[in-house]
Design an enzyme around this catalytic site. Structure first.
Site, PDB file in Angstrom:
ATOM      1  CE  LYS A 205     -19.996  53.162  -5.951  1.00 18.83           C
ATOM      2  NZ  LYS A 205     -19.063  54.272  -5.745  1.00 18.83           N
ATOM      3  CE  LYS A 259     -22.368  54.776  -8.690  1.00 21.08           C
ATOM      4  NZ  LYS A 259     -21.153  55.354  -8.216  1.00 21.08           N
TER       5      LYS A 259
HETATM    6  C1  PBG Z   1     -16.614  56.822  -6.780  1.00 18.27           C
HETATM    7  C2  PBG Z   1     -17.772  56.734  -7.689  1.00 18.27           C
HETATM    8  C3  PBG Z   1     -17.993  55.859  -8.769  1.00 18.27           C
HETATM    9  C4  PBG Z   1     -19.174  56.298  -9.386  1.00 18.27           C
HETATM   10  C5  PBG Z   1     -19.652  57.373  -8.639  1.00 18.27           C
HETATM   11  N1  PBG Z   1     -18.776  57.612  -7.585  1.00 18.27           N
HETATM   12  C6  PBG Z   1     -17.185  54.782  -9.361  1.00 18.27           C
HETATM   13  C7  PBG Z   1     -16.900  53.523  -8.698  1.00 18.27           C
HETATM   14  O1  PBG Z   1     -17.409  53.201  -7.616  1.00 18.27           O
HETATM   15  O2  PBG Z   1     -16.084  52.825  -9.275  1.00 18.27           O
HETATM   16  C8  PBG Z   1     -19.788  55.695 -10.622  1.00 18.27           C
HETATM   17  C9  PBG Z   1     -20.657  56.604 -11.404  1.00 18.27           C
HETATM   18  C10 PBG Z   1     -20.975  56.153 -12.780  1.00 18.27           C
HETATM   19  O3  PBG Z   1     -20.626  55.057 -13.241  1.00 18.27           O
HETATM   20  O4  PBG Z   1     -21.605  56.951 -13.462  1.00 18.27           O
HETATM   21  N2  PBG Z   1     -16.499  55.865  -5.829  1.00 18.27           N
END
Ligand code: PBG
Length: 335
Positions: A205, A259
């Site tokens: 991520k 992601k």
């Molecule tokens: C929580 C999380 C996030 C997303 C999914 N789980 C946000 C982040 O890391 O700030 C993002 C999902 C999206 O942008 O659709 N940690």
């Protein structure tokens, strides 16, 4: 066996196989199926709440009682399932709502399983929506530098995941990029008898600007600093993603995720090739969705065509599971 150079033009004409739609269809290798898609849902407390999320047209913060209708639709459309995000009434330094039996996600999971037992419910396991500082773990300054305390957070992450499983979650999905999170969750779930609950890890991520609209939706914007001490640097060696995946698998991850999705197709492909038998998910994130929505609203692009082409690209790059805000629309378009 035929040897020698491949015949070239004019003997070979690539367009020959593009003439008949039937031939084109026969040659298609990549398919989109609603069953591969997971719909993100944002849940907050209350009754009859259905509050539009401005930056994500067609998406709402809903109260648990609204889940029944939503999940009926998800079932009818044949989607793979939903992933739940909770927005608590009160936030504090350690995200207490997220580990509480009466927490918003725990209530939502219970309501979901009651209303539609057959619809797969995944829960996002993280702290950013639940902490007053908006970071994905406990903050400390023991090192003279304010930062998320990795190992103190692990304990809480494990408790959060277990409380989700107890509420009825079918799959738990840790998204905080905390080292050791998968192992901590697996150990806690197993010790409590939840050996059958898979962990879908947000393994690779990135610290991405594409999460902007989500942070509005989930009210999880960090109140200071950013997430670069835990999420990956987009400029890092791409092989760092493989190390992240490898470590999560060693800790017991059942499904790994990359992601965001569309700007990270290379990473998806690398992970697919390096770990061929491992279930791979791609999160087509909020920014990827909102950009297309905004351009389509202006009449600049064709939403349906662009969305389906984007999702197809993720499958082609190797993702088997697609988390996408288009899940419902895509299922209708494909029907
Ligand atoms: C929580 C999380 C996030 C997303 C999914 N789980 C946000 C982040 O890391 O700030 C993002 C999902 C999206 O942008 O659709 N940690």
């Amino acid at each position: 066996m035929q040897k020698g150079p491949t015949p070239s033009f004019p003997t070979t004409r690539m367009r020959r196989l593009r003439q008949h739609p039937g031939v084109r269809r026969m040659l298609e290798e990549t398919r989109l199926t609603p069953a591969d898609m997971v719909l993100p849902l944002f849940v907050r407390s209350g009754k009859g709440v259905r509050q539009a999320i401005g930056s994500m047209p067609g998406h709402f913060q809903i109260s648990p009682d609204q889940l029944a209708a939503e999940l009926d639709e998800v079932g009818e459309l044949g989607l793979g399932g939903v992933i739940l995000f909770g927005i608590p009434d009160t936030k504090d330094a350690v995200g207490s709502d997220s580990t509480s039996e009466a927490g918003i996600v725990q209530q939502a999971v219970a309501a979901a399983k009651k209303a539609a037992p057959d619809v797969l419910v995944i829960t996002d396991v993280c702290f950013c929506e639940y902490t007053d500082h908006g970071h994905c773990g406990v903050i400390n300054d023991k090192t003279g530098r304010v930062d998320v305390d990795n190992d103190a957070t692990l304990e809480l992450i494990a408790s959060q995941a277990l409380s989700h499983a107890r509420a009825g979650a079918d799959v738990v999905a840790p998204s905080g990029m905390i080292d050791g999170m998968v192992g901590a969750i697996r150990a806690r779930l197993d010790a409590a008898g939840f050996t059958h609950v898979p962990v879908m890890s947000y393994a690779a991520k990135y610290a991405s600007a594409f999460y902007g609209p989500f942070r509005d939706a989930a009210e999880s914007t960090p109140q200071f600093g950013d997430r670069r001490s835990y999420q990956m640097d987009p400029a890092a060696d791409a092989r760092q993603a493989l190390r992240e995946v490898e470590l999560d698998l060693a800790e017991g991850a059942d499904i790994v995720m990359v992601k965001p999705a569309l700007p990270y197709l290379d990473i998806l492909r690398d992970v697919r090739d390096a770990f061929p038998g491992v279930p791979l998910a791609a999160y087509n994130v909020s920014g990827e969705f909102s950009m297309v929505k905004a351009a389509a609203e202006r009449g600049w692009i064709d939403e349906r065509a662009v969305a389906l082409e984007s999702l197809l690209a993720l499958r082609r790059a190797g993702a088997g599971i697609l988390l996408t805000y288009w899940a419902k629309q895509a299922a209708r378009w494909l029907a």
